[in-house]
Design an enzyme around this catalytic site. Structure first.
Site, PDB file in Angstrom:
ATOM      1  N   LYS A   1       0.846  -1.182   0.000  1.00 16.05           N
ATOM      2  CA  LYS A   1       0.000   0.000   0.000  1.00 16.05           C
ATOM      3  C   LYS A   1       0.888   1.242   0.000  1.00 16.05           C
ATOM      4  O   LYS A   1       2.059   1.098   0.366  1.00 16.05           O
ATOM      5  CB  LYS A   1      -0.960  -0.030   1.192  1.00 16.05           C
TER       6      LYS A   1
ATOM      7  N   HIS B   1      -1.282  -5.250   5.580  1.00 13.32           N
ATOM      8  CA  HIS B   1      -0.617  -6.010   6.638  1.00 13.32           C
ATOM      9  C   HIS B   1      -1.556  -6.324   7.806  1.00 13.32           C
ATOM     10  O   HIS B   1      -1.268  -7.206   8.602  1.00 13.32           O
ATOM     11  CB  HIS B   1       0.670  -5.319   7.114  1.00 13.32           C
TER      12      HIS B   1
ATOM     13  N   LYS C   1      -2.303 -10.121  10.711  1.00 11.21           N
ATOM     14  CA  LYS C   1      -2.404 -10.170  12.173  1.00 11.21           C
ATOM     15  C   LYS C   1      -3.288 -11.344  12.587  1.00 11.21           C
ATOM     16  O   LYS C   1      -4.402 -11.494  12.081  1.00 11.21           O
ATOM     17  CB  LYS C   1      -3.004  -8.850  12.713  1.00 11.21           C
TER      18      LYS C   1
ATOM     19  N   ASP D   1      -4.576   6.856   4.565  1.00 16.93           N
ATOM     20  CA  ASP D   1      -3.561   5.968   5.144  1.00 16.93           C
ATOM     21  C   ASP D   1      -4.177   4.751   5.834  1.00 16.93           C
ATOM     22  O   ASP D   1      -3.595   3.671   5.830  1.00 16.93           O
ATOM     23  CB  ASP D   1      -2.736   6.789   6.163  1.00 16.93           C
TER      24      ASP D   1
ATOM     25  N   HIS E   1      -6.968  -0.682   6.070  1.00 19.92           N
ATOM     26  CA  HIS E   1      -7.000  -1.396   7.354  1.00 19.92           C
ATOM     27  C   HIS E   1      -8.386  -1.387   8.014  1.00 19.92           C
ATOM     28  O   HIS E   1      -8.897  -2.423   8.430  1.00 19.92           O
ATOM     29  CB  HIS E   1      -5.989  -0.789   8.328  1.00 19.92           C
TER      30      HIS E   1
ATOM     31  N   LYS F   1      -3.378   9.583  15.054  1.00 15.08           N
ATOM     32  CA  LYS F   1      -2.001   9.537  15.551  1.00 15.08           C
ATOM     33  C   LYS F   1      -1.954  10.390  16.812  1.00 15.08           C
ATOM     34  O   LYS F   1      -2.777  11.275  17.013  1.00 15.08           O
ATOM     35  CB  LYS F   1      -1.048  10.118  14.517  1.00 15.08           C
TER      36      LYS F   1
HETATM   37  C1  BG6 Z   1       0.415   1.693   8.103  1.00 12.85           C
HETATM   38  C2  BG6 Z   1       0.264   3.184   8.081  1.00 12.85           C
HETATM   39  O1  BG6 Z   1      -0.189   1.111   6.982  1.00 12.85           O
HETATM   40  O2  BG6 Z   1      -0.203   1.177   9.284  1.00 12.85           O
HETATM   41  C3  BG6 Z   1       0.893   3.806   9.320  1.00 12.85           C
HETATM   42  O3  BG6 Z   1       0.885   3.722   6.914  1.00 12.85           O
HETATM   43  C4  BG6 Z   1       0.314   3.175  10.567  1.00 12.85           C
HETATM   44  O4  BG6 Z   1       0.704   5.209   9.340  1.00 12.85           O
HETATM   45  C5  BG6 Z   1       0.367   1.654  10.488  1.00 12.85           C
HETATM   46  O5  BG6 Z   1       1.075   3.622  11.678  1.00 12.85           O
HETATM   47  C6  BG6 Z   1      -0.378   1.022  11.637  1.00 12.85           C
HETATM   48  O6  BG6 Z   1      -0.102  -0.345  11.669  1.00 12.85           O
HETATM   49  P1  BG6 Z   1      -0.133  -1.160  13.022  1.00 12.85           P
HETATM   50  O7  BG6 Z   1       0.163  -2.565  12.607  1.00 12.85           O
HETATM   51  O8  BG6 Z   1       0.906  -0.559  13.929  1.00 12.85           O
HETATM   52  O9  BG6 Z   1      -1.509  -0.984  13.571  1.00 12.85           O
END
Ligand code: BG6
Length: 501
Positions: free
Chosen positions: A160, A190, A194, A247, A252, A352
């Site tokens: 991504k 990703h 998980k 993002d 996600h 964030k």
């Molecule tokens: C990424 C984003 O895809 O996922 C980041 O670009 C974000 O900004 C991250 O921090 C969060 O992933 P995780 O696994 O820490 O929840």
């Protein structure tokens, strides 16, 4: 418990485009290390770093070793010492190809390397800046490297962000599908690597209990939260042009929504699962611009505090415009228009620099219809929540009401729960292990299909359009739980966010 032996993945040459970038050293190589440690990689699996900086296999291996030796290889917050023997075995698999991504000579050299293997299998992993995705794929196609007709599989893994809006995602899909078939494309999210995310489907579809109340008769609303304590972590240049919505949401958060809301697939094959996910994401109501504004809140972190430590505001971060209007927090209300979910709002939020790290899904059930215990101090029964925590405390908890022991009728909040760590030995992992293994074995279940991605952007596009035309970005202090307006998105519906943590 009988140990199930996982088969070794087939031999293959994995080409890592963008070999000197962050993703390779922080996540992909640690994941390959873990797979190698667990004996899941074939002895003839080779890993070739591809990048424009001149280097040799030895230099490439030494750099990776120095990085991984000094840091955790077990994923965020999980430290694991590098085992010399495991590393030595992995290092033997490593090679390096110096080459410009735009130069046909790079692809000719890659072709030669594949021709030297007896299996002909290749994975091209695009861990590059997104602007190279179409360029690399087109050149792989022109060089005949995506042709599977001589035996040997050819697969492309795309990271991504997959596009920046609906039009660009459609264009990228069209570009990929001109040179290969959908079967060869592995679009990574990703979150699907998980364990806790994969477990949502197992919990829902292997326990008959859940299905009985998993619908609009019993569920009042659903909340999906991904709260992070980190700021933009040196990624200001990327983030300022991207923002929290792009993002985190179409990828996600929508994956989490799909896991919670999809119908049971007819089989557990890649196509059946992905069709159900695409269907439910396709059922998200496309808001008009006016409704998109009404149902969204944008925030940006300003200077704040964590204990006594000063936290910088977003606009102070490196490579961020001093007047930036980019959102670092977003809260949305979306509706899923299908038989199961009609009338059940899904509230999504991500930010964030919030007070705690917490990725969770909170399913809020309708309250009991009648205040049975009128004499008690509780006037209205509280709704029950099922909290599915993805990270950091992986598990599931039901919030219930119970009677406090004693002569008076006093209700107390209690929890019924399952924490992963109480039942399973969790080996340190980055989350990429499963995804890389699945790509090697040709299982696309945990990868996004074209329609899944496009449906996600289709649901997000009205927010992008509405924001381009106006609306406010609310400031919130770093280390806090987002702007007040984010809370109001729920209070105006007589609901409230489930407490973080
Ligand atoms: C990424 C984003 O895809 O996922 C980041 O670009 C974000 O900004 C991250 O921090 C969060 O992933 P995780 O696994 O820490 O929840």
């Amino acid at each position: 418990m009988t140990e199930h032996k996982i088969p070794t993945a087939p031999p293959c040459t994995v080409f890592l485009f963008g070999a000197n970038g962050d993703l390779v050293k922080r996540l992909l190589m640690p994941a390959l290390y873990n797979l190698s440690r667990d004996g899941l990689l074939d002895r003839n699996l080779r890993i070739v770093g591809v990048d424009h900086n001149a280097a040799t296999a030895q230099v490439f291996a030494e750099r990776l070793h120095a990085f991984m030796r000094d840091r955790a290889v077990g994923g965020e917050g999980v430290s694991q010492t590098l085992d010399d023997k495991v590393w030595a075995r992995l290092a033997k698999r490593l090679d390096y190809q110096t080459g410009d991504f735009l130069d046909p000579a790079t692809y000719a050299a890659i072709g030669k390397r594949i021709a030297q293997t007896s299996n002909g299998n290749a994975i091209f992993y695009l861990a590059t800046a997104p602007r190279f995705f179409p360029e690399v794929v087109q050149r792989l196609g022109e060089a005949g490297l995506l042709d599977e007709s001589k035996g040997g599989f050819r697969r492309v893994v795309i990271e991504k962000p997959f596009g920046t809006d609906l039009a660009s995602a459609e264009a990228l899909n069209a570009c990929l599908l001109r040179v290969m078939s959908e079967r060869q494309i592995y679009r990574i999210d990703h979150y699907l690597g998980k364990e806790t995310v994969q477990n949502i489907l197992v919990s829902r579809f292997s326990n008959g209990l859940f299905e009985a109340f998993w619908n609009n008769h019993y569920i009042d609303h659903v909340q999906i939260t991904a709260a992070e304590t980190v700021g933009v972590e040196g990624r200001g240049a990327f983030y300022d042009g991207t923002g929290a919505l792009r993002d985190m949401v179409p990828n996600h958060l929508f994956q989490l929504l799909a896991m919670v809301a999809m119908e049971p697939p007819a089989a557990f094959g890649a196509d059946a699962v992905r069709s159900e996910k695409a269907k439910v994401i396709g059922a998200i109501r496309p808001w008009s611009q006016k409704m998109a504004l009404k149902n969204s809140v944008r925030g940006q972190y300003a200077v704040g505090k964590q204990g006594r430590k000063r936290l910088p505001g977003y606009r102070e971060e490196a490579n961020v415009e001093p007047q930036s209007q980019t959102e670092t927090y977003v809260a949305l209300k979306v509706m899923v228009d299908n038989w199961r979910w009609v009338g059940v709002p899904f509230y999504l939020r991500t930010g964030k620099r919030m007070s705690v790290r917490d990725t969770e899904i909170a399913i809020c059930f309708k309250a009991a219809p009648y205040a049975q215990f009128r004499e008690s101090e509780v006037e209205r029964p509280k709704p029950n929540y099922l909290k599915i925590q993805i990270q950091p405390n992986e598990g599931m908890w039901f919030d219930l009401q119970a009677k406090r022991p004693g002569p008076e009728l006093v209700m107390e909040d209690v929890q019924l729960g399952f924490a992963y760590k109480d039942f399973f030995k969790m080996t340190p992992a980055t989350g990429y292990e499963t995804l890389i293994y699945d790509c090697l074995t040709g299982d696309q279940t945990l990868f996004q299909r074209a329609d899944n991605i496009e449906n996600g952007w289709r649901a997000v596009q009205p927010f992008l359009d509405a924001w381009a035309a106006g609306g406010e970005v609310h400031a919130y202090p770093a280390g806090d739980d987002g702007p007040e307006a984010g809370a109001e998105l729920l209070t105006r519906d007589k609901r409230e966010w489930h407490t973080l943590g």
